[in-house]
Design a protein around this motif. Structure first.
Motif, short mmCIF file in Angstrom:
data_model
loop_
_atom_site.label_atom_id
_atom_site.label_comp_id
_atom_site.label_asym_id
_atom_site.label_seq_id
_atom_site.Cartn_x
_atom_site.Cartn_y
_atom_site.Cartn_z
N ASN A 164 69.14 -23.31 40.80
CA ASN A 164 68.04 -23.29 41.77
C ASN A 164 67.03 -22.19 41.46
OD1 ASN A 164 69.03 -25.46 43.15
ND2 ASN A 164 70.14 -24.22 44.66
N GLN A 165 67.44 -21.13 40.79
CA GLN A 165 66.50 -20.09 40.41
C GLN A 165 65.76 -20.45 39.13
OE1 GLN A 165 68.63 -16.42 40.19
NE2 GLN A 165 68.67 -16.16 42.40
N LEU A 166 66.36 -21.26 38.27
CA LEU A 166 65.71 -21.60 37.01
C LEU A 166 64.61 -22.64 37.19
CD1 LEU A 166 68.59 -21.65 34.42
CD2 LEU A 166 66.71 -20.07 34.58
N ARG A 167 64.71 -23.52 38.17
CA ARG A 167 63.70 -24.56 38.36
C ARG A 167 62.30 -23.97 38.56
NH1 ARG A 167 67.28 -28.23 42.24
NH2 ARG A 167 68.50 -29.28 40.63
N PRO A 168 62.10 -23.03 39.47
CA PRO A 168 60.75 -22.48 39.62
C PRO A 168 60.28 -21.71 38.39
CG PRO A 168 62.19 -21.70 41.40
CD PRO A 168 63.00 -22.55 40.49
N CYS B 105 46.77 -28.98 35.21
CA CYS B 105 47.94 -29.58 35.86
C CYS B 105 49.03 -28.52 35.93
CB CYS B 105 48.44 -30.79 35.08
SG CYS B 105 49.77 -31.61 35.94
N LEU B 106 49.49 -28.22 37.13
CA LEU B 106 50.44 -27.14 37.30
C LEU B 106 51.88 -27.62 37.46
CD1 LEU B 106 48.42 -24.83 39.67
CD2 LEU B 106 48.61 -24.75 37.20
N SER B 107 52.08 -28.90 37.64
CA SER B 107 53.43 -29.40 37.84
C SER B 107 53.73 -30.51 36.85
CB SER B 107 53.57 -29.95 39.26
OG SER B 107 54.79 -30.62 39.39
N PRO B 108 54.79 -30.36 36.04
CA PRO B 108 55.13 -31.42 35.10
C PRO B 108 55.54 -32.70 35.81
CG PRO B 108 56.85 -29.76 35.16
CD PRO B 108 55.70 -29.23 35.97
N ARG C 205 61.02 -22.49 35.26
CA ARG C 205 60.57 -23.50 34.30
C ARG C 205 59.20 -24.06 34.68
NH1 ARG C 205 66.23 -26.60 33.75
NH2 ARG C 205 67.21 -25.21 32.27
N ARG C 206 59.02 -24.31 35.99
CA ARG C 206 57.73 -24.82 36.43
C ARG C 206 56.63 -23.80 36.17
NH1 ARG C 206 58.58 -26.47 42.36
NH2 ARG C 206 56.34 -26.41 42.31
N LEU C 207 56.92 -22.53 36.38
CA LEU C 207 55.94 -21.48 36.11
C LEU C 207 55.62 -21.41 34.61
CD1 LEU C 207 54.26 -19.12 37.17
CD2 LEU C 207 56.26 -17.66 36.81
N ALA C 208 56.64 -21.54 33.78
CA ALA C 208 56.41 -21.53 32.33
C ALA C 208 55.56 -22.71 31.90
CB ALA C 208 57.75 -21.55 31.60
N TYR C 209 55.83 -23.88 32.48
CA TYR C 209 55.04 -25.07 32.16
C TYR C 209 53.59 -24.88 32.61
CZ TYR C 209 53.54 -29.90 31.88
OH TYR C 209 52.87 -31.05 31.56
N ALA C 210 53.41 -24.34 33.81
CA ALA C 210 52.05 -24.12 34.32
C ALA C 210 51.31 -23.11 33.45
CB ALA C 210 52.10 -23.65 35.77
N ALA C 211 52.00 -22.06 33.03
CA ALA C 211 51.36 -21.06 32.17
C ALA C 211 50.97 -21.67 30.83
CB ALA C 211 52.29 -19.87 31.98
#
Length: 187
Positions: free
Chosen positions: A105-109, A126-129, A111-117
Motif C-alpha cells: 500500500n505504500q509502494l503504489r503511491p 498525464c499524471l496517472s498511468p 510508483r504513481r509519483l515516479a510515473y508522473a515525474a
C-alpha cells in the motif's frame, strides 16, 4: 509420610542415591530444573530426570540417612515446550504478511509519483498511468502520449490541449530521445 501424600509426592526411605545427576542429552529444561533444585535445597545429593520422562526423582540427605523424593515432571517444567516455537513461527508469519500488505500500500503511491515525474519530464501532462491507459484504450487522445493506431480523429476545440503548442523543453526532449534511439539501433 502424611504430608507427602496430599502434596502428591512419593517418599522412599532408605535409598541408595546415584552419584551424579542424570538427564537426557536433549532435555534442555532439565538442566534448569536441576540447577534450581540444587540452589533451593542444599541437601540435594542428585537429581534423576532420565529414568522416567514423567517423573523427577530427587535424592536428599536427611537426619536418618538419604531418602528419595519423587514427583511429576509437569510440576517443575513445561510439558510441551515446542508450543513456544510454534507460536513464534505463526506470529512471525502473520506479522510478515501484515508488513507486506502495508508495504504494498505504500509502494503504489510511490510508483504513481515516479510515473508522473517521468511523464512530466517527457513533457506530458498525464499524471496517472491508470487514467492514461484507459483513455488510450477507448481511443481518446491523451496529452503527452502518442495517438493509438486506428483511433478516430477528434475535431479541434478551442480549449483542447492538442491545439496548444508544446513547451520547448518537451520538443528538445523528444529530439534528444530520437537521437539516442537512432544511435542505439545503429550500434
Amino acid at each position: 509420610m502424611s504430608v507427602a501424600r496430599p502434596l502428591e509426592l512419593e517418599l522412599a526411605l532408605p535409598v541408595d542415591p546415584p552419584a551424579e545427576d542424570r538427564r537426557l542429552f536433549y532435555d534442555f529444561s532439565g538442566r534448569v530444573v536441576t540447577e534450581v533444585l540444587r540452589d533451593a535445597l542444599p541437601q540435594v545429593i542428585s537429581v534423576d530426570l532420565a529414568s522416567s520422562d514423567r517423573r523427577v526423582s530427587v535424592a536428599l540427605d536427611g537426619p536418618h540417612g538419604p531418602y528419595a523424593l519423587s514427583f511429576e515432571r509437569r510440576r517443575v517444567s513445561a510439558s510441551n515446550p515446542h508450543q513456544l516455537l510454534v507460536l513464534m513461527v505463526f506470529t512471525s508469519v502473520l506479522m510478515t504478511g501484515i508488513a507486506m500488505i502495508f508495504l504494498r500500500n505504500q509502494l503504489r503511491p510511490i510508483r504513481r509519483l515516479a510515473y508522473a515525474a517521468e511523464e512530466y519530464g517527457k513533457g506530458g501532462s498525464c499524471l496517472s498511468p491508470v487514467r492514461c491507459g484507459r483513455a488510450a484504450q477507448r481511443g481518446h487522445r491523451v496529452p503527452g502520449h502518442a495517438q493509438p493506431a486506428g483511433a478516430p480523429e477528434r475535431p479541434a476545440q478551442a480549449d483542447d490541449v492538442w491545439n496548444q503548442p508544446r513547451p520547448a523543453h518537451a520538443a528538445d526532449a523528444d529530439e534528444a530521445r530520437a537521437v539516442d534511439d537512432r544511435a542505439r539501433h545503429a550500434a
